[in-house]
Design a protein around this motif. Structure first.
Motif, PDB file in Angstrom:
ATOM      1  N   ASN A 181       0.657  -0.939   0.306  1.00 45.10           N
ATOM      2  CA  ASN A 181      -0.042   0.146   0.021  1.00 45.10           C
ATOM      3  C   ASN A 181       0.552   1.215  -0.323  1.00 45.10           C
ATOM      4  O   ASN A 181       2.259   1.038  -0.288  1.00 45.10           O
ATOM      5  N   LYS A 182      -0.008   2.340  -0.037  1.00 42.03           N
ATOM      6  CA  LYS A 182       1.168   3.736  -0.187  1.00 42.03           C
ATOM      7  C   LYS A 182       2.307   3.948   1.083  1.00 42.03           C
ATOM      8  O   LYS A 182       3.188   4.340   0.709  1.00 42.03           O
ATOM      9  N   GLU A 183       1.779   3.081   2.432  1.00 42.64           N
ATOM     10  CA  GLU A 183       2.728   3.463   3.012  1.00 42.64           C
ATOM     11  C   GLU A 183       3.998   2.507   2.766  1.00 42.64           C
ATOM     12  O   GLU A 183       5.213   2.753   3.357  1.00 42.64           O
ATOM     13  N   HIS A 184       4.033   1.665   2.266  1.00 42.00           N
ATOM     14  CA  HIS A 184       5.460   0.549   1.905  1.00 42.00           C
ATOM     15  C   HIS A 184       5.712   0.729   0.631  1.00 42.00           C
ATOM     16  O   HIS A 184       6.892   0.378  -0.417  1.00 42.00           O
ATOM     17  N   TRP A 185       4.961   1.136  -0.549  1.00 44.31           N
ATOM     18  CA  TRP A 185       5.710   1.167  -2.233  1.00 44.31           C
ATOM     19  C   TRP A 185       6.460   1.660  -2.134  1.00 44.31           C
ATOM     20  O   TRP A 185       7.516   0.876  -3.086  1.00 44.31           O
ATOM     21  N   GLN A 186       6.904   2.446  -2.112  1.00 46.19           N
ATOM     22  CA  GLN A 186       8.380   2.752  -1.751  1.00 46.19           C
ATOM     23  C   GLN A 186      10.056   1.626  -1.196  1.00 46.19           C
ATOM     24  O   GLN A 186      10.366   1.505  -2.251  1.00 46.19           O
ATOM     25  N   VAL A 187       9.472   1.294  -0.265  1.00 42.61           N
ATOM     26  CA  VAL A 187      10.474   0.195  -0.263  1.00 42.61           C
ATOM     27  C   VAL A 187      10.884  -0.993  -0.778  1.00 42.61           C
ATOM     28  O   VAL A 187      11.018  -1.884  -1.193  1.00 42.61           O
ATOM     29  N   ILE A 188       9.339  -0.992  -1.169  1.00 43.15           N
ATOM     30  CA  ILE A 188       9.020  -2.334  -1.616  1.00 43.15           C
ATOM     31  C   ILE A 188       9.434  -2.668  -3.238  1.00 43.15           C
ATOM     32  O   ILE A 188      10.146  -3.366  -3.390  1.00 43.15           O
ATOM     33  N   MET A 217      -5.067   3.916  -6.412  1.00 37.44           N
ATOM     34  CA  MET A 217      -3.711   2.701  -6.137  1.00 37.44           C
ATOM     35  C   MET A 217      -3.098   3.454  -7.524  1.00 37.44           C
ATOM     36  O   MET A 217      -1.611   3.348  -7.133  1.00 37.44           O
ATOM     37  N   VAL A 218      -2.943   2.921  -8.610  1.00 34.06           N
ATOM     38  CA  VAL A 218      -2.130   4.256  -9.281  1.00 34.06           C
ATOM     39  C   VAL A 218      -1.442   5.079  -8.882  1.00 34.06           C
ATOM     40  O   VAL A 218      -0.156   5.228  -9.021  1.00 34.06           O
ATOM     41  N   ALA A 219      -2.165   5.858  -8.226  1.00 36.66           N
ATOM     42  CA  ALA A 219      -1.364   7.871  -8.311  1.00 36.66           C
ATOM     43  C   ALA A 219      -0.715   7.460  -7.210  1.00 36.66           C
ATOM     44  O   ALA A 219       0.810   8.264  -6.485  1.00 36.66           O
ATOM     45  N   GLU A 220      -0.979   6.532  -6.245  1.00 41.80           N
ATOM     46  CA  GLU A 220      -0.344   5.964  -4.383  1.00 41.80           C
ATOM     47  C   GLU A 220       1.204   5.432  -5.179  1.00 41.80           C
ATOM     48  O   GLU A 220       2.125   5.662  -4.593  1.00 41.80           O
ATOM     49  N   PHE A 221       1.270   5.256  -5.844  1.00 38.33           N
ATOM     50  CA  PHE A 221       2.534   4.142  -6.236  1.00 38.33           C
ATOM     51  C   PHE A 221       3.257   4.504  -7.266  1.00 38.33           C
ATOM     52  O   PHE A 221       4.695   5.406  -6.586  1.00 38.33           O
ATOM     53  N   GLU A 222       3.164   5.578  -7.962  1.00 41.20           N
ATOM     54  CA  GLU A 222       3.781   6.355  -8.630  1.00 41.20           C
ATOM     55  C   GLU A 222       4.381   8.037  -7.769  1.00 41.20           C
ATOM     56  O   GLU A 222       5.495   8.369  -7.905  1.00 41.20           O
ATOM     57  N   GLN A 223       3.123   8.129  -7.146  1.00 39.81           N
ATOM     58  CA  GLN A 223       3.748   8.732  -5.766  1.00 39.81           C
ATOM     59  C   GLN A 223       4.719   8.726  -4.922  1.00 39.81           C
ATOM     60  O   GLN A 223       6.467   8.957  -4.736  1.00 39.81           O
ATOM     61  N   ALA A 224       4.872   7.613  -4.447  1.00 34.75           N
ATOM     62  CA  ALA A 224       5.567   6.597  -3.507  1.00 34.75           C
ATOM     63  C   ALA A 224       7.108   6.220  -4.131  1.00 34.75           C
ATOM     64  O   ALA A 224       8.319   7.490  -3.440  1.00 34.75           O
ATOM     65  N   THR A 225       6.966   6.089  -5.722  1.00 36.67           N
ATOM     66  CA  THR A 225       7.930   5.682  -6.344  1.00 36.67           C
ATOM     67  C   THR A 225       8.704   6.441  -7.433  1.00 36.67           C
ATOM     68  O   THR A 225      10.000   6.587  -7.678  1.00 36.67           O
ATOM     69  N   GLY A 226       8.063   8.057  -7.711  1.00 32.86           N
ATOM     70  CA  GLY A 226       8.728   8.451  -8.750  1.00 32.86           C
ATOM     71  C   GLY A 226       8.519   7.917 -10.186  1.00 32.86           C
ATOM     72  O   GLY A 226       9.202   8.610 -10.933  1.00 32.86           O
ATOM     73  N   GLU A 227       7.596   6.957 -10.020  1.00 36.32           N
ATOM     74  CA  GLU A 227       8.122   6.241 -11.592  1.00 36.32           C
ATOM     75  C   GLU A 227       6.457   5.745 -12.284  1.00 36.32           C
ATOM     76  O   GLU A 227       5.438   6.287 -11.530  1.00 36.32           O
ATOM     77  N   THR A 228       6.705   6.068 -13.687  1.00 37.27           N
ATOM     78  CA  THR A 228       5.118   5.720 -14.106  1.00 37.27           C
ATOM     79  C   THR A 228       4.909   4.531 -14.078  1.00 37.27           C
ATOM     80  O   THR A 228       5.338   3.713 -14.792  1.00 37.27           O
ATOM     81  N   PHE A 229       3.537   4.267 -13.532  1.00 40.81           N
ATOM     82  CA  PHE A 229       3.021   2.849 -13.662  1.00 40.81           C
ATOM     83  C   PHE A 229       2.764   2.410 -14.420  1.00 40.81           C
ATOM     84  O   PHE A 229       1.647   3.085 -15.460  1.00 40.81           O
TER      85      PHE A 229
END
Length: 230
Positions: A181-188, A217-229
């Motif tokens: 989830n958005k709390e862990h997308w970056q480290v995962i 979910m897509v927006a949270e992934f992109e915000q956390a990782t800085g990558e395009t889903f």
């Protein structure tokens, strides 16, 4: 260019009142479906079944991946072979003594064999047969219930599995399951599993409708990782 993100929704956490709507939408956006099968003994809970996989197949053409949380994998493996479940993933903790036979049985049916490592189980437990596996799933939460505490240290196993695969030219996919989830997308995402199992906190409970939940979910992934889903 960003790598493709392989999403496998955990159907245990979906809203069964919206079963058809959710499966129909997700079928156009995901790579596979993750189905938890629990016997009430290996974990103190009951969940989905081979019958549920058959019902999902009426709405989806995506591969089904069964995650067995059971004390007797032999009983369930044959049922899943009978319905041609594409991935059959067995608990490493209860497969000792039958692993080679079950993997061969799954492969003989033209299906993919996997194992799941609970948090306390090291990668070394599956080294005798790791070269035969098509998928290894790393649990980043305690198994059996949604909403468990995220165990960040388990991500080290993903790095270990990737190094083993690169060194020995193994062919297994690496999947992570738990609190995506958005709390862990970056480290995962930093350890780059091949498959992300995503459930209640990362998808199904974000909004009241699956389409808006997906795009959140897509927006949270992109915000956390800085990558395009994609």
């Amino acid at each position: 260019m960003s790598e493709h993100i392989h999403i496998s929704p955990s159907l245990m956490t979906m809203d069964l009142d919206q079963f058809k709507e959710q499966i129909t939408f997700l079928n156009d956006h995901v790579d596979s479906f993750h189905i938890d099968i629990m016997d009430g003994h290996f974990v103190p809970n009951l969940s989905l079944s081979p019958w549920f996989i058959e019902q999902t197949r009426k709405l989806s053409n995506k591969p089904m991946s069964a995650h067995l949380m059971v004390t007797d994998p032999t009983f369930w493996v044959q049922q899943l072979i009978n319905i041609q479940c594409e991935f059959i993933c067995m608990p490493a903790e209860n497969t000792n003594g039958t692993a080679f036979r079950l993997i061969d049985q799954i492969h003989a049916a033209g299906l993919k064999a996997g194992v799941v490592l609970n948090p306390e189980t090291p990668v070394s437990a599956i080294l005798p047969y790791i070269d035969l596996l098509d998928k290894v799933t790393i649990m980043t939460v305690d198994p059996g219930f949604a909403g468990q505490r995220f165990l960040v240290k388990m991500l080290d196993k993903i790095t270990e599995l990737r190094q083993l695969r690169d060194t020995h030219d193994y062919h297994y996919l690496i999947e992570m399951d738990g609190s995506t989830n958005k709390e862990h997308w970056q480290v995962i995402h930093a350890v780059k599993p091949d498959i992300y199992v995503i459930g209640r906190s990362g998808l199904f409970n974000l909004t009241d409708h699956i389409e808006s939940s997906w795009f959140q979910m897509v927006a949270e992934f992109e915000q956390a990782t800085g990558e395009t889903f994609r």
